[in-house]
Design an enzyme around this catalytic site. Sequence first.
Site, mmCIF file in Angstrom:
data_model
loop_
_atom_site.group_PDB
_atom_site.id
_atom_site.type_symbol
_atom_site.label_atom_id
_atom_site.label_comp_id
_atom_site.label_asym_id
_atom_site.label_seq_id
_atom_site.Cartn_x
_atom_site.Cartn_y
_atom_site.Cartn_z
ATOM 1 N N HIS A 78 0.825 -1.207 0.000
ATOM 2 C CA HIS A 78 0.000 0.000 0.000
ATOM 3 C C HIS A 78 0.861 1.259 0.000
ATOM 4 C CE1 HIS A 78 1.071 0.900 4.156
ATOM 5 N NE2 HIS A 78 0.929 -0.394 4.407
ATOM 6 N N GLU B 39 -1.729 -7.321 7.392
ATOM 7 C CA GLU B 39 -0.490 -7.077 8.115
ATOM 8 C C GLU B 39 -0.512 -7.849 9.424
ATOM 9 O OE1 GLU B 39 2.500 -6.838 8.250
ATOM 10 O OE2 GLU B 39 2.822 -4.817 7.429
#
Length: 310
Positions: free
Chosen positions: A96, A199
Site C-alpha cells: 500500500h 499485516e
Amino acid sequence: MADSSTAFPIPEPDRAFHFKYSTVAGYFQQSDDSTDSDTFDFTKENFGLVDRKYETDDDDKDKDKTQWQRFETYVRHLNAHSAEDVQYKVLFLGRHGQGWHNVAEAKYGMKAWDSYYSMLDGADGMTWSDAKLTPTGQQQAKDVHALWQRLLPSGIPAPETYYVSPLTRTLETADLSFAGLDLPADKPYKPIVKELLREALGIHTCDRRSPASTILTAFPHVTLEAGFSDADTLWRPDYREPRSARKYRLQQLLDDVFGSDSDPGVFLALTSHSGAIASVLEAVGHRAFGLRTGGWCRCWRWRRRRLGGE
C-alpha cells in the site's frame, strides 16, 4: 504469553494434501541476490523483468513481440506441459501507499510508536486506526496506475485476479492503482478481499480492520471472500502476532489461492503490506526483498500438490 499456534483463530485446512512452493529464479531482477532492494526502482525497470530468451521463442514469428508477450507465452507453455501436480503462477505483490500510521511512526520514532502511540486510534490531529492513505500515499498509487497504463500496450499481462487485504489503505491503493485502466474486456478489475492477506495482527490499531458492512459501504465494488465476518475476529488488543505465526497465516493464504479450483488464473495481483509480503516471500523460498510504501515486487512461483502428509 500465549502460544503463537493458538493465539489467533486461523482455520486449519481441510484437505488430504499439502503444497510445497519454490521460486523460479532468473526471470526477474528481484530474485537476483545482486539486486539491492533499497535502490531498485520497479517503475524504471519494467517491473524487474529480465531481458532474455525463452525456449518457446520463435525468431521468425516472435521478432515483433515484446519481452512481456514472449514471457507470457513461455509461462503458459510451462503450465500446459507441466506434470499434473505442478502449477506456475506469476504474482504482482504490491505494498500500500503511505498511510497515516507511517507518518505517525516517523514522527514519534519506532520505540515510542511500538510502546504507546500504536495502541491509540490517533493523536495530534492524525487518525491511524485502520489507517487511510495520505496524499503522498494516494500519489504513489496513482504513479503505479500510470505505470500499468504505460506497459499494457506493450503486452504486460493484465492480472486475471485481484486479491486485496481488507484494510482501508490497501483497498484505496488497489483502486487507485487498477481502477480505470484500459484492461482487456475479459480481465476486468474486480477486487476480492482476503482476510488472511493482512499485516501482522494485534495491538496496533492501524492493523485492525473495519467491519464488513463499513468496507462494503466505502468500497461497494469489492467482493468479500466466503465466510468473511462482519466483525474483525482476528485482531486482539493484547497480543501481537509473531513472525512465525504471520508466515503460517500467509502460507494458508497461498494454499487457498493456489488450491482454489475457481481461480485458474496465472497472473495474479496481491495488494497488501510490507510484513505480509515479507512472509509470502519467505513462505515460497524467495530472498528477502523490502518494498517502500507504494512499491511492487514481481515474483514467479510454482506449487506441487502431494497426497498425504510429509
